[in-house]
Design an enzyme around this catalytic site. Sequence first.
Site, PDB file in Angstrom:
ATOM      1  N   TYR A 288       7.371   2.658  -7.420  1.00 23.35           N
ATOM      2  CA  TYR A 288       6.684   1.367  -7.526  1.00 23.35           C
ATOM      3  C   TYR A 288       6.197   1.105  -8.946  1.00 23.35           C
ATOM      4  O   TYR A 288       6.344  -0.002  -9.459  1.00 23.35           O
ATOM      5  CB  TYR A 288       5.538   1.288  -6.514  1.00 23.35           C
ATOM      6  CG  TYR A 288       6.008   1.398  -5.085  1.00 23.35           C
ATOM      7  CD1 TYR A 288       7.153   0.736  -4.651  1.00 23.35           C
ATOM      8  CD2 TYR A 288       5.321   2.171  -4.161  1.00 23.35           C
ATOM      9  CE1 TYR A 288       7.595   0.832  -3.341  1.00 23.35           C
ATOM     10  CE2 TYR A 288       5.754   2.277  -2.854  1.00 23.35           C
ATOM     11  CZ  TYR A 288       6.889   1.607  -2.449  1.00 23.35           C
ATOM     12  OH  TYR A 288       7.315   1.710  -1.148  1.00 23.35           O
TER      13      TYR A 288
ATOM     14  N   GLU B 229       0.860  -1.180   0.000  1.00 26.00           N
ATOM     15  CA  GLU B 229       0.000   0.000   0.000  1.00 26.00           C
ATOM     16  C   GLU B 229       0.894   1.225   0.000  1.00 26.00           C
ATOM     17  O   GLU B 229       1.977   1.214   0.578  1.00 26.00           O
ATOM     18  CB  GLU B 229      -0.898   0.056   1.247  1.00 26.00           C
ATOM     19  CG  GLU B 229      -2.030  -0.942   1.252  1.00 26.00           C
ATOM     20  CD  GLU B 229      -1.620  -2.259   1.888  1.00 26.00           C
ATOM     21  OE1 GLU B 229      -2.342  -3.249   1.682  1.00 26.00           O
ATOM     22  OE2 GLU B 229      -0.587  -2.319   2.591  1.00 26.00           O
TER      23      GLU B 229
END
Length: 142
Positions: A109, A97
């Site tokens: 990411y 997350e």
Amino acid sequence: MRHEDLDEIMVVELSAYPYPWTEGIFRDCMRVGYSCWVMTEAQRLVGYGVMSMAVGECHVLNLCVRPECQGRGYGRILLRGLLDHARRHKVETAFLEVRPSNTPAVQLYYSEGFNEVGLRKRYYPADNGREDALVLARDLSG
């Protein structure tokens, strides 16, 4: 990561996040056997990562670089190290997350092959109440 690292980890954690983990959370992660790693340079802690692994999946729980060392590629090296460790343990999918407002982390990411697979509403504490979390995943089986 060792218990002796926790004082320095907490200095970094408190300087990097407005809502940091507690020392107890790090101790619990080590106690239950999560993959907990530190990155050092010239005997100075520059970052750390915490990841759980189970049943072919891993979850990157905390990835942090000392604020004054950010933007130098340490986060990418830490992330790749965690994912390589997960692959060696036959993990097929990685999850994490991230706050949508953490633009550098989101960009890292995505650039490392993660894709958005969900949204956790009001997941993170924030100054104005709560902030959603992007749920990202990456296939590690290939």
